[in-house]
Every structure is written in C-alpha cells, then in structure tokens.
Enzyme design. Structure first.
Site, short mmCIF file in Angstrom:
data_model
loop_
_atom_site.label_atom_id
_atom_site.label_comp_id
_atom_site.label_asym_id
_atom_site.label_seq_id
_atom_site.Cartn_x
_atom_site.Cartn_y
_atom_site.Cartn_z
N ASP A 12 0.12 4.19 0.96
CA ASP A 12 -0.87 5.21 0.61
C ASP A 12 -2.27 4.74 0.99
O ASP A 12 -2.55 3.54 1.03
CB ASP A 12 -0.77 5.47 -0.91
N HIS A 29 -4.02 7.15 9.86
CA HIS A 29 -2.57 7.06 10.07
C HIS A 29 -2.26 6.13 11.25
O HIS A 29 -1.30 5.37 11.22
CB HIS A 29 -1.96 8.44 10.30
N LEU A 123 15.12 -8.71 10.00
CA LEU A 123 14.72 -7.63 9.07
C LEU A 123 15.22 -6.26 9.55
O LEU A 123 15.16 -5.95 10.75
CB LEU A 123 13.19 -7.59 9.01
C1 FPP Z 1 -0.30 8.37 2.82
O1 FPP Z 1 -1.68 8.19 2.96
C2 FPP Z 1 0.31 8.11 4.10
C3 FPP Z 1 1.10 9.00 4.77
C4 FPP Z 1 1.46 10.33 4.27
C5 FPP Z 1 1.64 8.66 6.09
C6 FPP Z 1 2.03 7.23 6.22
C7 FPP Z 1 2.31 6.91 7.60
C8 FPP Z 1 1.98 5.75 8.18
C9 FPP Z 1 1.35 4.62 7.48
C10 FPP Z 1 2.32 5.50 9.58
C11 FPP Z 1 3.81 5.42 9.72
C12 FPP Z 1 4.21 4.85 10.96
C13 FPP Z 1 5.24 5.29 11.70
C14 FPP Z 1 5.62 4.49 12.84
C15 FPP Z 1 5.99 6.52 11.44
P1 FPP Z 1 -2.61 9.44 2.71
O2 FPP Z 1 -2.79 10.16 3.99
O3 FPP Z 1 -2.04 10.27 1.60
O4 FPP Z 1 -3.94 8.77 2.29
P2 FPP Z 1 -4.97 9.35 1.22
O5 FPP Z 1 -4.23 9.38 -0.09
O6 FPP Z 1 -6.05 8.32 1.25
O7 FPP Z 1 -5.40 10.69 1.70
#
Ligand code: FPP
Length: 232
Positions: A12, A29, A123
C-alpha cells in the site's frame, strides 16, 4: 533465525508516495513495481520460500479508468524489464486471481513468465491479481458443491483440508507473516481464510520506500514472536 517460509504483503501507499513527489499516481505504481523486484530478490536471499503480493484486488476495478488500464499493463512492463534477472536469481513466478479479465497481451506475458521459470527452485514470487478473498472462497464453495452433486465428494467429508485444497493457494505452505505498508491496519479482502493464524506486521513506511532493511526489521520482529496457534 526463525524466519517465515511464506510472507504475504499488501503493497500500500504507491499513490501517496507519488503525490508527495508531485508525480501522478501511476508513477507510484511504477516505482512500486521496481520495488517488487528488489524485495523479491531480498526475500529469496533471506531464504523465504513464497512471497505472495497483493497487486490488484477485485475492488481495484472501481479506480479511475486510466489507473486501472495502467495497472492492467504493469505486469508486461515488469516482466519485460526484470524476468531475466528473476530467472538468474532462480525465482519462480506464479499468480493467484482470475486472469481472464486481463488484456490478452498481458496474459501472454504472464504465461510466459510462469513457463520460463517453472523449474526454478528458489523463491516463489506469487502475484495476487484480480484477486479477492471472498470471491476465492465463493469459487471454492462452487467447486465443492459441484463435486458433491457429481457424487465424487460426500457432504460429511468436507473438512478444513478439503476447503484449503480448493483455494487458489492450495499449492503453498501456510502464510506465516502478513505485512501491510503505509499505515492502514486492515485486510482489504486479502487471504481471509489463509491468514487465520498468521502474524501481522503493519508499518507506516510506504511500499515504494519499503527496503530490504525494512523487510529484515519485520522478519526480526516476527522471529521474536511466540506463535501459540490457540495453545499456551
Ligand atoms: C496500493 O497503493 C497499491 C496498488 C493497488 C497496486 C499495487 C501494485 C504494485 C505495487 C505494482 C505491482 C507490480 C506488478 C508487477 C503487477 P495505493 O494506490 O492504494 O496507494 P495509496 O493508498 O497511497 O493511494
């Protein structure tokens, strides 16, 4: 060291991290996906067997369309950039969730990543994509019900093991530790059944800033906890 075999992470804080830098959420992201590479390699080096990452939930569809489209394509960008390096590190790629909702091009890249890394023994890097725990449990119940209907399973034989075997995580060991970054303290429909006896670790650090040192800190705290599984 008593380190966990299977770690699950709710990654997150990408959006908030990006905002702090004056960048669009998608930049967060992207940075988060770079960190997936770093943390996967770190976890592999630390001897972790499975790392399950919440990368796109069944609820994330309600985000703005451009963000959803970006997240849909991110696996392609990620594997294009890092598959070779993950391969070199003996890391195996896996997915849980319903992949049929992803664009065909992204699915092809994901299938290629599974195929190329299938004999790796390090892993298991397991991405939860279009994953929601309630949906997973619903699908498991449907499968179990149809086996009963077909006569291949008796109602009285349905037990916890049978349910586990019908979940998307059936091939993996129990989750020892669940980490959520960026300050929120909830499960957000992630692995509800599987986390029944896992240890939880919440940190204020955002996912893009969650380094190997932060991971080691979480694992050290885990190692010092006394897991009783309901006993004494
Ligand atoms: C939550 O942060 C994150 C997500 C919904 C997406 C997570 C995805 C990645 C870390 C990349 C994944 C990688 C691959 C290869 C698929 P948020 O957007 O809710 O953050 P916020 O709460 O600060 O708005």
């Amino acid at each position: 060291m008593n380190y966990p075999q299977h770690i699950a992470i709710i990654m997150d804080g990408n959006g908030r991290w990006a905002k702090k830098q004056g960048k669009p959420r998608t930049a967060g992201h992207y940075k988060g996906s770079e960190n997936v590479r770093d943390i996967a390699i770190a976890a592999n080096d630390l001897g972790v067997k499975v790392l399950t990452l919440y990368a796109f939930s069944t609820e994330n569809w309600s985000r703005p369309e451009d963000e959803v489209n970006y997240l849909m394509k991110l696996p392609s960008v990620f594997f294009e950039a890092y598959l070779k390096e993950l391969m070199k590190n003996n890391i195996r790629i896996a997915f849980i969730g319903e992949m049929d909702k992803f664009p065909a091009e992204t699915r092809k890249v994901m299938e290629n990543a599974i195929e190329k890394t299938k004999d790796n023994t390090g892993l298991i890097l397991n991405f939860a994509l279009n994953y929601g725990s309630r949906r997973e449990i619903t699908l498991a119940v449907q499968k179990i019900a149809s086996e009963v209907k077909d006569g291949t399973l008796e109602v009285g034989d349905i037990n916890e093991q049978v349910i586990e075997n019908h979940l998307m995580t059936a091939d993996y060991p129990a989750i020892d530790l669940m980490i959520r970054t960026s300050g929120e303290c909830r499960l957000s429909n992630f692995l509800l059944w599987q986390l029944a006896y896992s240890e939880f670790y919440f940190t204020e650090v955002s996912w893009p800033e969650f380094t190997k040192e932060e991971l080691v800190k979480a694992l050290d705290i885990y190692a010092n906890r006394h897991r009783r599984f309901g006993g004494l």
